[in-house]
Design a protein around this motif. Structure first.
Motif, short mmCIF file in Angstrom:
data_model
loop_
_atom_site.label_atom_id
_atom_site.label_comp_id
_atom_site.label_asym_id
_atom_site.label_seq_id
_atom_site.Cartn_x
_atom_site.Cartn_y
_atom_site.Cartn_z
N ASP A 198 0.82 -1.21 0.00
CA ASP A 198 0.00 0.00 0.00
C ASP A 198 0.85 1.26 0.00
OD1 ASP A 198 -2.26 -1.54 -0.02
OD2 ASP A 198 -2.67 -1.35 2.12
N ARG A 199 2.01 1.20 0.58
CA ARG A 199 2.89 2.37 0.59
C ARG A 199 3.74 2.47 -0.68
NH1 ARG A 199 4.40 5.31 5.47
NH2 ARG A 199 6.18 5.78 4.16
N LEU A 200 4.21 1.34 -1.18
CA LEU A 200 5.09 1.36 -2.34
C LEU A 200 4.35 1.58 -3.66
CD1 LEU A 200 7.67 -1.49 -1.77
CD2 LEU A 200 8.10 0.94 -1.94
N LEU A 212 2.24 -5.81 -10.08
CA LEU A 212 3.63 -6.25 -9.95
C LEU A 212 4.19 -5.94 -8.56
CD1 LEU A 212 6.23 -7.34 -11.32
CD2 LEU A 212 6.73 -4.98 -11.91
N THR A 213 3.89 -4.75 -8.07
CA THR A 213 4.38 -4.36 -6.74
C THR A 213 3.76 -5.25 -5.66
OG1 THR A 213 4.57 -2.09 -7.51
CG2 THR A 213 4.62 -2.43 -5.14
N THR A 214 2.45 -5.48 -5.76
CA THR A 214 1.77 -6.32 -4.77
C THR A 214 2.33 -7.73 -4.76
OG1 THR A 214 -0.24 -5.01 -5.08
CG2 THR A 214 -0.48 -7.15 -4.02
N GLU A 215 2.54 -8.31 -5.94
CA GLU A 215 3.07 -9.67 -6.02
C GLU A 215 4.52 -9.74 -5.52
OE1 GLU A 215 1.39 -12.42 -6.74
OE2 GLU A 215 -0.40 -11.20 -6.96
N SER A 216 5.31 -8.74 -5.82
CA SER A 216 6.70 -8.72 -5.36
C SER A 216 6.78 -8.65 -3.84
CB SER A 216 7.46 -7.54 -5.97
OG SER A 216 7.48 -7.64 -7.36
N VAL A 217 5.95 -7.81 -3.25
CA VAL A 217 5.94 -7.69 -1.79
C VAL A 217 5.45 -9.00 -1.17
CG1 VAL A 217 4.83 -6.49 0.14
CG2 VAL A 217 5.74 -5.19 -1.78
N SER A 246 7.58 -11.25 1.39
CA SER A 246 7.01 -11.56 2.70
C SER A 246 7.00 -13.06 2.95
CB SER A 246 5.59 -11.00 2.77
OG SER A 246 4.98 -11.37 3.98
N THR A 247 6.67 -13.83 1.92
CA THR A 247 6.66 -15.29 2.06
C THR A 247 8.06 -15.82 2.30
OG1 THR A 247 4.74 -15.44 0.60
CG2 THR A 247 6.03 -17.43 0.90
N LEU A 248 9.05 -15.28 1.60
CA LEU A 248 10.43 -15.73 1.81
C LEU A 248 10.92 -15.41 3.22
CD1 LEU A 248 12.08 -14.81 -1.60
CD2 LEU A 248 11.51 -17.09 -0.74
#
Length: 118
Positions: free
Chosen positions: A7-9, A55-60, A64-66
């Motif tokens: 949400d911030r990025l 793309l940003t949501t999926e990258s975050v 987070s999962t890692l």
């Protein structure tokens, strides 16, 4: 935490991409604004800007999962080093596993029944 980061990025990155696109489009000669090829390129650039959020949501989410997996691995290693390979087995997809079909169907080609059984 991952939704907070996304949400911030996402708005910042989207705004930067939009400003860059508008600055570059502003430098173009007026005659090329009527060119269909230029309009096609401009429309594809707008589509790219719209996909920045996804793309940003999926990258975050991946990051987070890692981090969660690393934290879980640390806890399991602290409890017993033997448990750490189990985490790898749990996280690895099963061989031959297929994703479920779109729409949540049964995968056998027939539509899923939703009404009462007769």
């Amino acid at each position: 935490m991952s939704s907070w980061g996304a949400d911030r990025l996402s708005p910042r990155i989207q705004r930067t991409a939009t400003v860059t696109l508008l600055e570059r489009a502003q430098r173009v000669e007026l005659a090329s604004m009527e060119d269909p090829e230029f309009n096609r390129l401009l429309e594809s650039a707008r589509f790219g800007i719209n996909s920045v959020h996804r793309l940003t949501t999926e990258s975050v989410a991946v990051l987070s999962t890692l981090l969660s997996m690393a934290a879980t691995g640390g806890v399991l290693f602290t409890l017993s080093p033997v448990l750490l390979p189990l985490l790898v087995l749990i996280a690895a997809p099963a061989r031959g596993a297929r994703p479920s079909p779109p729409g949540g169907g049964t995968g056998c080609g027939r539509p899923r029944r939703t009404g009462p059984i007769r």
